[in-house]
Design a protein around this motif. Sequence first.
Motif, short mmCIF file in Angstrom:
data_model
loop_
_atom_site.label_atom_id
_atom_site.label_comp_id
_atom_site.label_asym_id
_atom_site.label_seq_id
_atom_site.Cartn_x
_atom_site.Cartn_y
_atom_site.Cartn_z
N GLN A 183 101.97 -2.75 92.59
CA GLN A 183 101.97 -1.30 92.78
C GLN A 183 103.13 -0.91 93.68
O GLN A 183 103.22 -1.33 94.83
CB GLN A 183 100.65 -0.81 93.39
CG GLN A 183 100.53 0.70 93.45
CD GLN A 183 99.18 1.17 93.98
OE1 GLN A 183 98.58 0.52 94.83
NE2 GLN A 183 98.68 2.29 93.48
N PHE A 206 103.54 -4.07 96.53
CA PHE A 206 102.16 -4.35 96.95
C PHE A 206 101.52 -5.10 95.79
O PHE A 206 101.41 -4.57 94.69
CB PHE A 206 101.46 -3.03 97.24
CG PHE A 206 100.13 -3.15 97.92
CD1 PHE A 206 99.06 -2.35 97.53
CD2 PHE A 206 99.94 -4.02 98.97
CE1 PHE A 206 97.83 -2.43 98.18
CE2 PHE A 206 98.71 -4.12 99.63
CZ PHE A 206 97.66 -3.32 99.22
N ILE A 225 98.28 -6.94 94.19
CA ILE A 225 96.82 -6.90 94.33
C ILE A 225 96.19 -7.76 93.24
O ILE A 225 96.59 -7.68 92.08
CB ILE A 225 96.28 -5.46 94.18
CG1 ILE A 225 97.00 -4.50 95.11
CG2 ILE A 225 94.77 -5.41 94.43
CD1 ILE A 225 96.66 -3.03 94.84
N PHE A 250 88.40 -5.97 93.77
CA PHE A 250 89.78 -6.13 94.19
C PHE A 250 89.91 -6.84 95.52
O PHE A 250 89.09 -6.66 96.42
CB PHE A 250 90.45 -4.75 94.28
CG PHE A 250 90.72 -4.15 92.94
CD1 PHE A 250 89.74 -3.41 92.29
CD2 PHE A 250 91.94 -4.33 92.33
CE1 PHE A 250 89.99 -2.87 91.05
CE2 PHE A 250 92.19 -3.79 91.08
CZ PHE A 250 91.21 -3.06 90.44
N GLY A 251 90.95 -7.62 95.63
CA GLY A 251 91.35 -8.16 96.92
C GLY A 251 92.01 -7.07 97.73
O GLY A 251 92.32 -6.00 97.20
N PRO A 252 92.25 -7.33 99.01
CA PRO A 252 92.84 -6.31 99.90
C PRO A 252 94.33 -6.07 99.66
O PRO A 252 94.89 -5.14 100.21
CB PRO A 252 92.57 -6.87 101.29
CG PRO A 252 92.50 -8.35 101.08
CD PRO A 252 91.87 -8.54 99.74
N GLY A 253 94.97 -6.91 98.87
CA GLY A 253 96.39 -6.72 98.58
C GLY A 253 97.29 -7.50 99.52
O GLY A 253 96.91 -7.86 100.63
N ARG A 265 101.32 -7.22 100.89
CA ARG A 265 102.56 -6.46 100.88
C ARG A 265 103.72 -7.42 101.05
O ARG A 265 103.83 -8.11 102.05
CB ARG A 265 102.57 -5.41 101.99
CG ARG A 265 103.81 -4.54 101.94
CD ARG A 265 103.64 -3.17 102.53
NE ARG A 265 102.49 -2.43 102.07
CZ ARG A 265 102.43 -1.73 100.95
NH1 ARG A 265 103.48 -1.69 100.15
NH2 ARG A 265 101.35 -1.05 100.63
N GLU A 325 96.25 0.27 100.95
CA GLU A 325 95.08 -0.59 100.72
C GLU A 325 94.82 -0.74 99.23
O GLU A 325 95.33 0.02 98.41
CB GLU A 325 93.85 0.00 101.42
CG GLU A 325 93.99 0.10 102.93
CD GLU A 325 92.74 0.67 103.59
OE1 GLU A 325 92.82 0.99 104.79
OE2 GLU A 325 91.70 0.79 102.92
N ALA A 326 93.98 -1.73 98.89
CA ALA A 326 93.60 -1.94 97.50
C ALA A 326 92.52 -0.93 97.11
O ALA A 326 91.84 -0.37 97.96
CB ALA A 326 93.09 -3.36 97.32
N PRO A 327 92.34 -0.70 95.83
CA PRO A 327 91.28 0.22 95.37
C PRO A 327 89.89 -0.32 95.69
O PRO A 327 89.67 -1.52 95.69
CB PRO A 327 91.49 0.26 93.86
CG PRO A 327 92.86 -0.25 93.61
CD PRO A 327 93.14 -1.21 94.71
#
Lengths: 114, 109
Positions: free
Chosen positions: A38, A91, A93, A105-108, A110, B41-43
């Motif tokens: 993203q 980002f 994810i 979903f994971g927290p992502g 960066r 943040e992630a969704p």
Amino acid sequence: GAVVSQHPSWVICKSGTSVKIECRSLDFQATTMFWYRQFPKQSLMLMATSNEGSKATYEQGVEKDKFLINHASLTLSTLTVTSAHPEDSSFYICSARVREREQFFGPGTRLTVL
Amino acid sequence: GQNIDQPTEMTATEGAIVQINCTYQTSGFNGLFWYQQHAGEAPTFLSYNVLDGLEEKGRFSSFLSRSKGYSYLLLKELQMKDSASYLCAPLDSNYQLIWGAGTKLIIKP
């Protein structure tokens, strides 16, 4: 709900290096995991679908040799960005599918490439 | 092709009600998700509709009309922490989520 973790949360690296991102399902087994990217103010873009024990399915336009995905177990999938360049800064994810419909979903992560 | 249409941005007042609309076109349909995403943040999951009608969950409700390819998310008693992007994501025939750019909701005091 099911918990998905990602590591690292953020990473800064030099151009040309490789970066590995881990995605783990902590309290369930996930036969299918997804990797998204993203960019700021843009929608989530599916990069690839990762199935345990088989090769990942990449979306059109995603270079499979650059974004290596390994789903070696039912709780772990990894994404390796090889020879990263500044345009790969984004980002990232992951998500894990519990049943046919539910995705968690994971927290992502960066990634910043200098 | 597959397409999601949501307003880019909406503004509402703390304590008020806001409705975020979504129209979609997908190859097959296996339900529709609404996710909330705070900046950086992630969704996170909000709701899932697979049958026509309204699903209520606390301050949030989601509605689906499959024949119209339409859904909305209704947020009541808005709080400042509700400032986020709201993503409408239908599930296509391959059980893949189709993502739009989402609606950025700004809550003002």
